[in-house]
Scaffold this active site. Sequence first.
Site, PDB file in Angstrom:
ATOM      1  N   LYS A 113       0.860  -1.187   0.000  1.00 49.50           N
ATOM      2  CA  LYS A 113       0.000   0.000   0.000  1.00 49.50           C
ATOM      3  C   LYS A 113       0.884   1.221   0.000  1.00 49.50           C
ATOM      4  O   LYS A 113       2.026   1.169   0.475  1.00 49.50           O
ATOM      5  CB  LYS A 113      -0.896   0.015   1.253  1.00 49.50           C
TER       6      LYS A 113
HETATM    7  P1  NAD Z   1     -12.621   7.680  -2.660  1.00 43.51           P
HETATM    8  O1  NAD Z   1     -11.621   8.696  -2.276  1.00 43.51           O
HETATM    9  O2  NAD Z   1     -13.015   7.564  -4.092  1.00 43.51           O
HETATM   10  O3  NAD Z   1     -13.958   7.867  -1.794  1.00 43.51           O
HETATM   11  C1  NAD Z   1     -13.962   7.945  -0.402  1.00 43.51           C
HETATM   12  C2  NAD Z   1     -15.318   8.473   0.028  1.00 43.51           C
HETATM   13  O4  NAD Z   1     -15.393   8.463   1.457  1.00 43.51           O
HETATM   14  C3  NAD Z   1     -15.574   9.917  -0.429  1.00 43.51           C
HETATM   15  O5  NAD Z   1     -16.926  10.035  -0.798  1.00 43.51           O
HETATM   16  C4  NAD Z   1     -15.313  10.707   0.854  1.00 43.51           C
HETATM   17  O6  NAD Z   1     -16.000  11.949   0.869  1.00 43.51           O
HETATM   18  C5  NAD Z   1     -15.877   9.748   1.878  1.00 43.51           C
HETATM   19  N1  NAD Z   1     -15.457  10.037   3.243  1.00 43.51           N
HETATM   20  C6  NAD Z   1     -14.248  10.433   3.692  1.00 43.51           C
HETATM   21  N2  NAD Z   1     -14.287  10.631   5.022  1.00 43.51           N
HETATM   22  C7  NAD Z   1     -15.552  10.358   5.396  1.00 43.51           C
HETATM   23  C8  NAD Z   1     -16.242  10.366   6.636  1.00 43.51           C
HETATM   24  N3  NAD Z   1     -15.595  10.693   7.758  1.00 43.51           N
HETATM   25  N4  NAD Z   1     -17.540  10.031   6.664  1.00 43.51           N
HETATM   26  C9  NAD Z   1     -18.184   9.687   5.515  1.00 43.51           C
HETATM   27  N5  NAD Z   1     -17.603   9.649   4.325  1.00 43.51           N
HETATM   28  C10 NAD Z   1     -16.300   9.979   4.271  1.00 43.51           C
HETATM   29  O7  NAD Z   1     -12.045   6.269  -2.119  1.00 43.51           O
HETATM   30  P2  NAD Z   1     -12.446   4.808  -2.610  1.00 43.51           P
HETATM   31  O8  NAD Z   1     -11.464   4.386  -3.616  1.00 43.51           O
HETATM   32  O9  NAD Z   1     -13.903   4.766  -2.887  1.00 43.51           O
HETATM   33  O10 NAD Z   1     -12.140   3.952  -1.288  1.00 43.51           O
HETATM   34  C11 NAD Z   1     -13.078   3.788  -0.233  1.00 43.51           C
HETATM   35  C12 NAD Z   1     -12.698   2.592   0.607  1.00 43.51           C
HETATM   36  O11 NAD Z   1     -12.663   1.421  -0.227  1.00 43.51           O
HETATM   37  C13 NAD Z   1     -11.318   2.651   1.255  1.00 43.51           C
HETATM   38  O12 NAD Z   1     -11.354   1.968   2.482  1.00 43.51           O
HETATM   39  C14 NAD Z   1     -10.432   1.907   0.270  1.00 43.51           C
HETATM   40  O13 NAD Z   1      -9.260   1.423   0.864  1.00 43.51           O
HETATM   41  C15 NAD Z   1     -11.386   0.790  -0.111  1.00 43.51           C
HETATM   42  N6  NAD Z   1     -11.068   0.125  -1.382  1.00 43.51           N
HETATM   43  C16 NAD Z   1     -10.970   0.832  -2.554  1.00 43.51           C
HETATM   44  C17 NAD Z   1     -10.726   0.156  -3.742  1.00 43.51           C
HETATM   45  C18 NAD Z   1     -10.677   0.858  -5.061  1.00 43.51           C
HETATM   46  O14 NAD Z   1     -10.632   0.165  -6.088  1.00 43.51           O
HETATM   47  N7  NAD Z   1     -10.724   2.165  -5.134  1.00 43.51           N
HETATM   48  C19 NAD Z   1     -10.568  -1.239  -3.729  1.00 43.51           C
HETATM   49  C20 NAD Z   1     -10.689  -1.935  -2.528  1.00 43.51           C
HETATM   50  C21 NAD Z   1     -10.957  -1.225  -1.369  1.00 43.51           C
END
Ligand code: NAD
Length: 425
Positions: A113
């Site tokens: 990561k």
């Molecule tokens: P992103 O940055 O696209 O979206 C994150 C979202 O969470 C945004 O809408 C943000 O405003 C919101 N957020 C942030 N702080 C917050 C809070 N305190 N309360 C409510 N909402 C809040 O990120 P993402 O890629 O969608 O990732 C989200 C999660 O999924 C993470 O845990 C990431 O590790 C996991 N993940 C992502 C992927 C991927 O392909 N992008 C794959 C596996 C896991």
Amino acid sequence: MSKRPSTPIYSSEVYLMACKQFDRAADAISLPEHLRDRVKHPRRAVVVSLPIRRDDGTVALFEGYRVQHNLSTGPAKGGIRFHPDVTLGEVAALAMWMSWKTALVGLPYGGAKGGVIVDPAQLSEAELERLARRYMRELLPFIGPQVDVPAPDVGTNERMMGWMVDTYSDHVGHLAPACITGKPLSLGGSQGRREATGAGVAYLIARYLEDMRVPMAEATVAIQGFGNVGGEAALALVRRGARVVAISDFTGGYFNAGGIDVAKALACVASTRSLAAFDGGEPITNEQLLTLDCTVLVPAALERVITPEIAPRLRCRLLAEAANGPTTFAADRWLEENRPDLEIIPDVLCNAGGVIVSYFEWIQNLENYYWTRDEVLEKLFRQLEQAREAVERQRAKYKFSRRLAAQTLGIQRVADAKAARGLYP
Ligand code: NAD
């Protein structure tokens, strides 16, 4: 229990949580003592200083990390996070979970990561580009198609992966798309990658609701976080017939008993970068969203939001962990003991769709042969289903919780590979 204390450089609540989960899983499968420390501790961590020129001519310095937890089972794999609260310990925990995840779903990868301490909303597009490129520049010796293959995570996206591929390619002298996944299609990105994590989450929710004999049309869903994962999961769930009644982002939550207009919410985020201007639901707090009376709760934002205070107040029937590490160790133990009726799809299984399609993207890049979206999604669901069935078999065989079943499968596979490789010299 592993005897070697964790090095203080990773010290943080979230790293401690990942270690506690590991220790519990290692005990559950009686992992030999001589393998425990090797499997648990990150292989290496790189800390980089990232000076960039601001638009006003001043220079700002940011700090970035890359933790490669496991390289024994293939190139390391894992996203890059841009967020103000990033710590080395958080990145190490996320890298550890990537190791179990890639092993659980049978990918020929290790786990890694990356992260940069920055609030991307405070930078202009040009500044963000300079920072993304600088991060890749500093990590060049540690990245590559057979070494470590990053991808997007919180605060990073397709466009930034494009800048990083360009930076890497410039340095090796030819286009090298397999050095990163989650790229734009025009640079060798895969059909279906953008929606892969959310589509995978929706697929697994549908499969578990089937087991619970809850028709999709009767399911109500609350989603915390409306970024890449939460937004795509919402869209896929609505397409499958569910009613999304609440969504949220860092600006707060929005509730609509009749169903959120997900397309409208996505359009709002696309044009304004947040849900602040969304008028399709009444405002609720993130805490109200987590404790809403609904069929499915999908945390899709950050770690450790389901705490021992929130756990007893959960009213959902299925908890689908789209985010990594959303449930604290103590909250998880409380739920295991007090809510046997609550079904949990643990993070390492629930959000594995992203890394599975990243793997497909990498294969397509290496072979220079590209697949259709239908092919990608069909292969994705098949691979997720195999992982799901393996977890259910492990669960039935050892009477484990679903989380323990998923983690022990991943950990055992990493341990087997390390044992087979032996120690050099
Ligand atoms: P992103 O940055 O696209 O979206 C994150 C979202 O969470 C945004 O809408 C943000 O405003 C919101 N957020 C942030 N702080 C917050 C809070 N305190 N309360 C409510 N909402 C809040 O990120 P993402 O890629 O969608 O990732 C989200 C999660 O999924 C993470 O845990 C990431 O590790 C996991 N993940 C992502 C992927 C991927 O392909 N992008 C794959 C596996 C896991």
